[in-house]
Design an enzyme around this catalytic site. Sequence first.
Site, PDB file in Angstrom:
ATOM      1  N   SER A 132      71.316  55.773  22.467  1.00 37.10           N
ATOM      2  CA  SER A 132      71.645  55.143  21.187  1.00 37.10           C
ATOM      3  C   SER A 132      70.485  54.362  20.570  1.00 37.10           C
ATOM      4  CB  SER A 132      72.851  54.214  21.339  1.00 37.10           C
ATOM      5  OG  SER A 132      72.509  53.079  22.093  1.00 37.10           O
ATOM      6  N   LYS A 134      71.764  46.913  21.376  1.00 39.31           N
ATOM      7  CA  LYS A 134      71.689  47.411  20.000  1.00 39.31           C
ATOM      8  C   LYS A 134      70.837  46.437  19.176  1.00 39.31           C
ATOM      9  CE  LYS A 134      75.116  50.419  20.802  1.00 39.31           C
ATOM     10  NZ  LYS A 134      74.787  51.722  21.243  1.00 39.31           N
TER      11      LYS A 134
END
Length: 181
Positions: free
Chosen positions: A39, A85
């Site tokens: 990701s 993230k």
Amino acid sequence: MKRKKSIFREYLETVIIAVVLALFIRTFIVQSFKIPSDSMVPTLQSKPINDRIMANKFIYKFHPPRRGDIVVFRSPAEPKKNFIKRVIAVGGEEVEIKNGDIYIDRLKLTEPEEIVNIYYYASGSSYGSGKIEVPLGHFYVLGDNSANSQDSRYWGFVPGENVVGKALFIFWPPYRIGKVR
């Protein structure tokens, strides 16, 4: 006259002090994490490279995460899992993803460079389409590889208390050692 300590006792004391110090550092100052998914590609790599990073757990005692920071946090959907993230928006801001660009409070982001140079996909979920206001004390986070990232577009906002730390540097593999940007 003082009695001499046995060699065994000296080693035992040294080991105990080292373990206590290591646990203190890991609990309050820095901790290592393995990158679990793709990701955050190209910033951080999982298979086959298997980046390992160090995260500063202390820095957010002085100020909250800022836009562009790469943070480690406990997943709002699965609190026993740590995710990593990039912070896109902070509490009180309105975020929108449109044509690959990020808009905060209706203004297209022009910095930080780490966000501007990424094409972000809007999703069809309720958290990823349209304008969304980030609640105070929460963060809107996205993976740099947004086409392959489960993030705030899918499971919503990250509460401030879930933030574990800020990613500092890659320490493994050796040829990738460097600051996380």
